[in-house]
Design a protein around this motif. Structure first.
Motif, short mmCIF file in Angstrom:
data_model
loop_
_atom_site.label_atom_id
_atom_site.label_comp_id
_atom_site.label_asym_id
_atom_site.label_seq_id
_atom_site.Cartn_x
_atom_site.Cartn_y
_atom_site.Cartn_z
N ARG A 612 0.84 -1.19 0.00
CA ARG A 612 0.00 0.00 0.00
C ARG A 612 0.88 1.24 0.00
N PRO A 613 0.45 2.30 -0.64
CA PRO A 613 1.25 3.53 -0.65
C PRO A 613 1.31 4.14 0.74
N ALA A 614 2.39 4.85 1.01
CA ALA A 614 2.56 5.49 2.31
C ALA A 614 1.51 6.57 2.52
N GLY A 615 1.07 6.69 3.77
CA GLY A 615 0.10 7.74 4.10
C GLY A 615 0.80 9.04 4.43
N ASP A 616 0.08 9.92 5.09
CA ASP A 616 0.63 11.23 5.43
C ASP A 616 1.37 11.23 6.76
N GLY A 617 1.47 10.05 7.40
CA GLY A 617 2.20 9.96 8.66
C GLY A 617 1.40 10.37 9.88
N ALA A 644 -7.45 1.53 9.85
CA ALA A 644 -7.33 2.93 9.42
C ALA A 644 -5.89 3.42 9.44
N LEU A 645 -4.96 2.59 9.93
CA LEU A 645 -3.54 2.97 9.92
C LEU A 645 -2.96 2.73 8.53
N GLU A 646 -2.12 3.65 8.08
CA GLU A 646 -1.52 3.55 6.75
C GLU A 646 -0.01 3.35 6.87
N PRO A 647 0.64 2.79 5.83
CA PRO A 647 2.09 2.60 5.89
C PRO A 647 2.82 3.89 6.26
N ARG A 673 5.08 0.71 14.18
CA ARG A 673 5.11 1.35 12.87
C ARG A 673 4.45 0.43 11.86
N THR A 674 3.64 1.01 10.96
CA THR A 674 2.97 0.23 9.92
C THR A 674 3.88 0.15 8.70
N ASP A 675 4.18 -1.10 8.23
CA ASP A 675 5.06 -1.26 7.08
C ASP A 675 4.24 -1.27 5.78
N PRO A 676 4.89 -1.33 4.61
CA PRO A 676 4.15 -1.26 3.33
C PRO A 676 3.14 -2.38 3.12
#
Length: 685
Positions: A612-617, A644-647, A673-676
């Protein structure tokens, strides 16, 4: 067009299901309570649930399922609970005491086992019959098979209603003719009997282990055959059954040799964890599968779980290829109780699925690990997205009663329950790492299962592990692992010979015979010649040693180069295991070949893990609220929704990250930390 692949893992508390749509790559997961009284009912419920989620309610499913893989605990539970009835044993005349003599081994050595009592044999002495006839270690006949004695033994079992019989004659690994003759007599005189022959179950030497393994196969064969017949009628596609060796076979093959399924579910979990960890860049890890009844621990080295043949189920030793797994009674349903000495004990007894923990509100009367988590606020007041509401007050009252007997407050007692459970799991990890010569501090932890992530932070502290990986949908990883598994059958043949002067022609013939057996099994499974592979290995030792070291053997012609390469690998493996070898001293310490092994593999197409693409952090978007959680004391703790957590998102502890099938309590001083791939990687701050 058939496009769905379904994996179903039946555990002691929940049955997990995963469905993969091969056209779109979409994966759906679900859990449903297990039905211990009739596991096939839970299987049927899981199939229906998977089809509803993947296709939509009411959609036709007859032609939608391409494959269905299943991990089952039917054989395991029967052995763990010692539900072994009407079992008989036929062996060579003069060797009727082989089960009584056994190995004369005592747990932990004689010095630590003053009050140890020898457990009852799998077959009592009065149910053992002997038959005349004798082969030597080469398979040559010393005395002919006594057919009259065989008829008398068969009639004795028939008259007493003994319907499951194991047959193990001396040296039948070298030549099976006497055992095959005994089966013909049993078919004629006792046609209703279920018969297991050692030459088909385990064709290698060591009479005691071969006898017990054959009897275990005979003991579980009726129950497993009935169960597989029932689920085949409920399945929308021919079911594949997970084996202990990390492969799957058709239900027909599993019914033919059911002992191969004794660690079915835990093996799928270890393979699923290895698959997910490798995709995240971790080729060597410790896997921890936390369920409701137990926790299963394994080691993955360079992408593959370690294998062993020195296993046991309950008190029964079984010599079959299996993933090296250590199991402890430290699951969510493990019961906390006081010992006669007044100390707190957790497990191995479990409340199971019915009635389950106190907080389930189903009539349970004993405090469990899940109740302790509920009292401390580390799990939400509901499970499975609200499908199971938890009665936290009922759990609190039960913990309070236990705490009063200990002279503690309820929170302190609950924390003590979790601490004991964490150390039980930590000791299992030590056994399979430090006990195997591995440094546990080098290996990340992959924690999964419904209860696996709950104690992950504490295990990092106790063991000094570098990190913990919590996969997506951790409560369903074992079911997902079933979708990553090849069809696999193992064959072995004892052939003891010194390396010096080894008969290479005979060695090649031995491997050819095993490969022919493996090819026949793959034919039955529907794998054409171009869609299969054979993996060779061999067990070697130095002359005078009692046990062997297994090494992989190369493909190709069996000649001098083949022999030299296998011996070189043996020296290397022996040195790695024990710190020494006799590579340059073949005269005083000659190498001895013992067992030849072949695995026939029918590869499948594995699912791809999407990135998944990285989110805005900003992890704050996943925050759903705050509740009081007890870590070192009661603390207002933010709660996050995992989906709802993003990479790239980072959550700092203290926090609680919740999802459908599991929960991660993130202790103070830890971060996730959420990985890709959507995995949570937990480290110390």
């Amino acid at each position: 067009m058939a496009r769905l692949r379904i994996g179903i893992d039946t555990g002691g508390t929940f049955t997990d299901v995963v469905a993969l749509d091969e056209d779109t790559g979409r994966i759906v997961t679900a859990k449903t309570p297990s039905t211990p009284a009739d596991p096939a009912e839970g299987f049927g419920t899981a199939v229906a649930l998977a089809l509803d989620l993947a296709l939509g309610p009411g959609e036709a499913a007859a032609d939608a399922v391409a494959a269905l893989a299943h991990g089952t605990t039917v054989a395991t539970n029967r052995l763990l609970e010692d539900r072994i009835d009407d079992l008989g044993f036929v062996t060579t005349e003069g060797f009727e005491a082989v089960l009584e003599i056994a190995r004369q081994s005592v747990p932990d050595g004689y010095g630590n086992s003053y009050f140890w009592v020898k457990p009852p044999r799998i077959v009592p002495a009065h149910r053992v019959r002997t038959v005349g006839g004798r082969l030597d270690a080469t398979g040559a006949e010393v005395r002919p098979f006594d057919e009259a004695g065989a008829v008398a033994a068969a009639r004795w079992f028939r008259e007493r209603g003994i319907g499951a019989i194991g047959v193990c004659f001396l040296h039948s690994y070298a030549d099976p003719r006497h055992e095959l003759a005994m089966r013909e007599v049993l078919r004629r005189e006792h046609p209703d009997a279920v018969v297991s022959l050692s030459c088909e179950v385990l064709r290698e030497y060591r009479e005691y282990e071969r006898s017990v393994t054959t009897l275990v196969d005979a003991a579980v064969k009726p129950a497993v055959s009935r169960y597989l017949g029932r689920i085949t009628g409920r399945a929308p596609a021919r079911p594949l059954v997970m084996k202990s060796n990390g492969g799957v076979v058709s239900a027909d093959e599993a019914a033919r040799r059911p002992i191969a399924t004794v660690l079915s579910g835990p093996a799928a979990g270890a393979l699923g964890a290895a698959f997910v960890a490798a995709a995240g860049g971790h080729r060597s890890v410790v896997t921890l599968d936390g369920g409701g009844t137990s926790t299963d621990v394994a080691v993955v080295l360079d992408g593959a779980p370690a294998l062993t043949t020195e296993g046991a189920v309950g008190r029964h030793p079984v010599r079959i290829p299996m993933i090296d797994i250590v199991t402890v009674g430290a699951g969510g349903g493990s019961v906390a109780e006081l010992t006669p000495e007044g100390t707190l004990k957790v497990g191995p007894r479990s409340a199971g699925a019915d009635p389950g923990p106190l907080c389930y509100g189903r009539g349970g009367e004993e405090v469990t690990v899940t109740d302790a988590h509920a009292v401390l606020g580390r799990i939400p007041p509901h499970l499975l997205g609200g499908r199971i509401e938890l009665d936290v007050l009922l759990a609190h009252l039960g913990v309070e009663r236990l705490a009063r007997r200990l002279g503690l407050e309820a929170e302190r007692a609950a924390a003590g329950i979790l601490e004991i459970s964490a150390w039980n799991q930590a000791n299992a990890i030590r056994r399979i790492t430090v006990g195997r010569g591995l440094d546990v501090r080098d290996l990340p932890l992959v924690a999964f299962g419904g209860s696996g992530p709950l104690l992950a932070c504490r295990l990092l502290d106790v063991l000094g592990l570098p990190s913990a990986v919590i996969p997506r949908d951790p409560g369903n990883l074992s079911a997902f692992g079933l979708l990553t598994v090849d069809v696999r059958n193992d064959y072995v043949r004892t052939r003891v010979a010194r390396d010096a002067g080894l008969d290479l022609t005979g060695l090649g013939a031995g491997y050819a015979e095993l490969e022919a057996q493996a090819a026949a099994a793959l034919d039955r499974e529907g794998f054409a010649a171009g869609r299969r592979r054979f993996e060779r290995s061999a067990d070697l030792r130095y002359h005078g040693q009692a046990f062997e070291v297994r090494v992989a053997a190369p493909p190709g012609p069996v000649g001098d180069a083949f022999r030299a390469e296998v011996v070189r690998r043996f020296h290397d493996a022996h040195e790695a295991l024990y710190g020494y070898c006799y590579r340059d001293d073949a005269t005083r310490h000659p190498v001895e070949w013992v067992n030849l092994r072949v695995s026939g593999v029918g590869p499948i197409v594995r699912p791809a893990l999407d990135t998944r693409p990285a989110g805005d952090g900003d992890a704050g978007r996943a925050r759903t609220g705050v509740r009081d959680v007890h870590f070192d004391g009661w603390t207002p703790t933010p709660v996050y929704r995992r989906d709802a957590l993003e990479p790239g998102d980072v959550v700092e502890g203290p926090a609680v990250i919740e999802e459908y099938g599991s929960t991660l309590p993130l202790h103070p001083g830890f971060r996730a930390r959420t990985d890709p791939h959507g995995n949570l990687v937990v480290t110390r701050d």
